[in-house]
Design an enzyme around this catalytic site. Structure first.
Site, short mmCIF file in Angstrom:
data_model
loop_
_atom_site.label_atom_id
_atom_site.label_comp_id
_atom_site.label_asym_id
_atom_site.label_seq_id
_atom_site.Cartn_x
_atom_site.Cartn_y
_atom_site.Cartn_z
N SER A 135 0.70 -1.31 -0.03
CA SER A 135 -0.15 0.12 -0.15
C SER A 135 0.79 1.24 0.00
O SER A 135 0.38 2.32 -0.15
CB SER A 135 -1.00 0.02 1.27
OG SER A 135 -0.11 0.17 2.24
N CYS A 153 -13.42 -3.76 0.71
CA CYS A 153 -12.00 -3.62 -0.05
C CYS A 153 -11.33 -4.92 0.16
O CYS A 153 -10.84 -5.62 -0.77
CB CYS A 153 -11.35 -2.52 0.31
SG CYS A 153 -9.86 -2.24 -0.93
N MET A 171 -2.60 -1.69 -5.64
CA MET A 171 -3.75 -1.61 -6.38
C MET A 171 -4.01 0.01 -6.49
O MET A 171 -3.89 0.65 -5.74
CB MET A 171 -4.84 -2.17 -5.46
CG MET A 171 -4.61 -3.54 -5.11
SD MET A 171 -5.94 -4.36 -4.19
CE MET A 171 -5.78 -3.52 -2.54
N VAL A 185 4.02 1.50 5.96
CA VAL A 185 5.26 0.91 6.63
C VAL A 185 4.66 -0.41 6.97
O VAL A 185 5.51 -1.63 6.87
CB VAL A 185 5.62 1.35 8.15
CG1 VAL A 185 4.33 1.41 9.20
CG2 VAL A 185 6.80 0.97 8.64
N ASP A 186 3.48 -1.08 7.13
CA ASP A 186 2.98 -2.44 7.61
C ASP A 186 3.34 -3.36 6.50
O ASP A 186 4.14 -4.29 6.21
CB ASP A 186 1.90 -2.17 7.93
CG ASP A 186 1.56 -1.63 9.08
OD1 ASP A 186 2.33 -1.54 10.33
OD2 ASP A 186 0.54 -1.25 9.51
N SER A 187 2.74 -2.84 5.29
CA SER A 187 3.18 -3.75 4.03
C SER A 187 4.55 -3.96 3.54
O SER A 187 5.11 -4.86 2.92
CB SER A 187 2.12 -3.34 2.80
OG SER A 187 2.36 -2.03 2.53
N CYS A 190 -10.12 6.33 1.74
CA CYS A 190 -9.29 6.67 0.44
C CYS A 190 -10.22 7.54 -0.64
O CYS A 190 -9.82 8.58 -1.21
CB CYS A 190 -8.73 5.59 -0.54
SG CYS A 190 -9.98 4.51 -1.43
#
Length: 360
Positions: free
Chosen positions: A11, A104, A35, A14-16, A200
Site C-alpha cells: 500500500s 475492499c 492496487m 510501513v506495515d506492508s 481513500c
C-alpha cells in the site's frame, strides 16, 4: 506454482513494506503489487491521508526497489467502484453506516489479488494486517493479532478456508513498534509514515458532500423528530447522520440529545436520550462462518459491532443466512451496515452485516 512465492500487497505504508521484508527473510520469492483503486472527479488519484495516493504508490515502488523485488501496479478501479464505492453510497442512502474497508478486503485484496497471484504462479498473497493464521487439524483458524492495539481481525471476518490457506499475515505476532524499528533498520523511506486514517475516496472525511457529488444532486432537507413524532427542527438530509451521533444536530434541546433512528422514506431523523440507543438483540445477515460450517445450535461467544470496541459476551443463534445475537448487557448504538464479528477467545468464528432491528 512456486512453493514459497508470494504476491505482496504493498500500500505504500510501513506495515506492508515490513511484510515484504519478513517474507524475504522467510525464504519466499516475492513480487510487490499496488492496487490502483480510485480516481476523483478530475481523473486524478486520491491524494490525502489514505492508502491509494500517488505518494503511496511511489513509496511502495521505492521499497520494492530497495528489496530488489519485481513491482507492478494493477488497475482495479472498475471493481472498486462497483463493489466498494457504489455499495458505500447505497448503504448510506438506505439508512446504514457502511464499512468500505471490509468490502475492499473482500473483493479486492482477498479476491482480485488472490486471482492475480494464481495467474502469476505465486503460492500466496501477503498483506500487512495485524492478524494471525494458524492450522488446527484440517481447519485454518483466523486469530487476533498479538498487538491488541493494532488487531485487525474485525475487518477480516469474511475470509474463507480456501482463502486463508493462501494468505499470510507476517505481522500478526509483531507490535507496531517492532515493525517501525524493522523498517528503520532497513532504511525504508516510509519507516515513520503515519498510518492512513481516512477512507481513500473521502479524503476530507465529509461523507455527505461526497455522496452529493457522486449522485450529482443535493439531499432533501427533512425533520428532526422526537420519539413521539413531534417535529423539533430541520436537518439537511438524513444521510448526514448516524446512530449515536450527538454533535452537529443544532437543536436547542436543553439536554443532551442523540440520533436514535432514521426513516429514509420519510427523510426524518429521530433524536432522544442516550438510553434509547441501547439494545440487547442484534441481527446480522450475509454471515460468513470462518470454519465453513454453521453451528448446529446456539453457541456462547464474545461479539462486537464496531471496529474500535471491546467484545461483549452473548449467545449466538444461527438462522438462515445470518445470526441472532442476544447480548448479556445492552449494547450502545448498534448501527445497520456495520459488522457484527464473533470470537471464541482470540479466534474469529465469523461475522456478518448488522441489519435494522425491524428486518431480522
Amino acid at each position: 506454482m512456486a512453493e514459497k512465492s508470494a504476491l505482496i500487497a504493498m500500500s505504500g505504508g510501513v506495515d506492508s513494506s515490513a511484510a515484504a521484508q519478513l517474507m524475504l527473510e522467510a525464504g519466499y520469492r516475492c513480487e510487490g503489487c499496488t492496487m490502483k483503486l480510485y480516481r476523483n472527479g478530475k481523473g486524478e488519484l486520491c491524494r490525502a491521508k489514505s492508502c491509494c495516493s500517488l505518494r503511496d504508490m511511489d513509496d511502495a515502488a521505492k521499497v520494492a526497489a530497495l528489496l530488489e523485488i519485481p513491482f507492478s501496479v494493477v488497475d482495479l478501479t472498475g471493481t472498486f467502484r462497483e463493489k466498494v464505492v457504489d455499495k458505500f453510497v447505497r448503504v448510506y442512502e438506505e439508512g446504514g453506516t457502511p464499512n468500505p474497508c471490509i468490502d475492499c478486503n473482500r473483493y479486492l485484496k482477498f479476491d482480485a489479488l488472490l486471482r492475480l497471484a494464481e495467474e502469476k504462479g505465486l503460492s500466496c498473497v501477503v498483506t500487512g494486517h495485524y492478524a494471525r493464521i494458524e492450522r488446527s487439524g484440517d481447519k485454518v483458524l483466523l486469530k487476533k493479532g498479538l498487538d491488541e492495539a493494532k488487531d485487525q481481525s474485525y475487518v477480516l471476518y469474511m475470509l474463507t478456508q480456501a482463502q486463508l490457506a493462501r494468505i499470510r499475515f507476517p505481522l500478526g505476532d509483531k507490535t507496531k513498534e517492532e515493525i517501525r524499528a524493522l523498517a528503520g533498520d532497513m532504511g525504508f523511506p516510509n519507516a515513520q509514515k503515519p498510518d492512513s486514517q481516512d477512507i481513500c475516496f473521502v479524503p476530507d472525511g465529509d461523507y455527505a458532500a461526497f455522496l452529493e457529488r457522486y449522485r450529482g444532486k443535493p439531499y432533501r432537507e427533512g425533520d428532526f423528530v422526537d420519539e413521539t413524532g413531534r417535529i423539533l427542527g430541520r436537518h439537511g438530509g438524513a444521510v448526514r447522520y448516524t446512530l449515536g451521533q450527538r454533535r452537529g444536530l443544532g437543536l436547542p434541546m436543553g439536554e443532551r440529545a442523540y440520533v436514535c433512528g432514521k426513516d429514509m422514506e420519510k427523510n426524518t431523523v429521530t433524536v432522544g436520550p442516550e438510553t434509547a440507543l441501547y439494545i440487547k438483540t442484534v441481527w446480522a445477515g450475509d454471515m460468513n462462518w470462518v470454519a465453513g460450517e454453521v453451528p448446529g445450535g446456539p453457541i456462547r461467544v464474545k461479539a462486537k459491532t464496531r471496529y474500535r470496541q471491546r467484545e461483549e459476551p452473548a449467545w449466538a443463534y444461527p438462522v438462515e443466512g445470518g445470526v441472532r445475537l442476544e447480548f448479556d448487557a445492552p449494547q450502545r448504538a448498534v448501527t445497520p451496515g456495520q459488522a457484527a464479528v464473533l470470537y471464541d477467545g482470540d479466534t474469529v468464528l465469523g461475522g456478518g452485516t448488522v441489519l435494522p432491528p425491524e428486518k431480522p
